[in-house]
Design an enzyme around this catalytic site. Sequence first.
Site, PDB file in Angstrom:
ATOM      1  N   THR A   1       4.650   9.723  -6.108  1.00  0.00           N
ATOM      2  CA  THR A   1       5.282  10.719  -5.558  1.00  0.00           C
ATOM      3  C   THR A   1       4.341  11.860  -4.822  1.00  0.00           C
ATOM      4  OG1 THR A   1       6.872  10.523  -7.553  1.00  0.00           O
ATOM      5  CG2 THR A   1       7.684  12.179  -5.712  1.00  0.00           C
TER       6      THR A   1
ATOM      7  N   GLU B   1       1.562   3.747 -12.560  1.00  0.00           N
ATOM      8  CA  GLU B   1       1.504   5.149 -11.802  1.00  0.00           C
ATOM      9  C   GLU B   1       2.427   6.303 -12.687  1.00  0.00           C
ATOM     10  OE1 GLU B   1       5.109   6.328  -8.612  1.00  0.00           O
ATOM     11  OE2 GLU B   1       4.664   4.286  -8.637  1.00  0.00           O
TER      12      GLU B   1
ATOM     13  N   LYS C   1       5.269   0.041  -0.430  1.00  0.00           N
ATOM     14  CA  LYS C   1       6.437   0.128  -1.527  1.00  0.00           C
ATOM     15  C   LYS C   1       7.877   0.125  -0.765  1.00  0.00           C
ATOM     16  CE  LYS C   1       8.238   3.982  -4.059  1.00  0.00           C
ATOM     17  NZ  LYS C   1       7.752   5.302  -4.678  1.00  0.00           N
TER      18      LYS C   1
END
Length: 210
Positions: A69, A40, A128
């Site tokens: 994000t 990521e 997550k």
Amino acid sequence: MDLPAALAAHRLLAVVRGRDADASLRTVLTLAEEGITLIEVSLTGTDALTVIARARELLGVDHDLGAGTVLTADDARAAHRAGAAFVVTPGLGEGIPAAHDLGMPVLAGVFTPTDVIAARRMGAAALKVFPIAQAGGAAYLKALRGPFPDAMLVPVGGVDAAVARDCLAAGAAAVGVGSPLVGDAADGGSLDDLRRRARAFRTVVAEAAP
């Protein structure tokens, strides 16, 4: 991309966030060379979209490269244009349905049972659990698995080797690791040190129970 299958297969998601775009790209490529191919790139890093686009060009379509994000629909669309195969969010925002509409699976940020229910309703492919260190580590993850035994939980935030080992033992599908793995490599630090940390984390994952 089948994100749940990738998480189950790799069990380690590297989180790259750097102040230097060239160093961030080198970090992504070095991680891939070391066998950590589920990566990521956080959009809060410098020129993150360029890093994703260049990494995609160099690594090809077979690597599981995502954008992190992702907060807004515009973030999701920009990540898709850059070549991200999946997105990661810190919470439940408009980036999730936008990514879903674009065919990108989402690792959605959750913290509470209510978040888990909402994220699943929104179509998140995996969850997550963030920030896991502040939530109580493996003990919190184990408690969360009580009402959600079939949830694919990925603890992120303060995950060093010991926390990774404990969380995998507590039933995490995978762990997301940022600075304890990447260190200062994405800011221009040593790639040799990055390789050593990558090998150490791969050993932790390999030794974890299925």
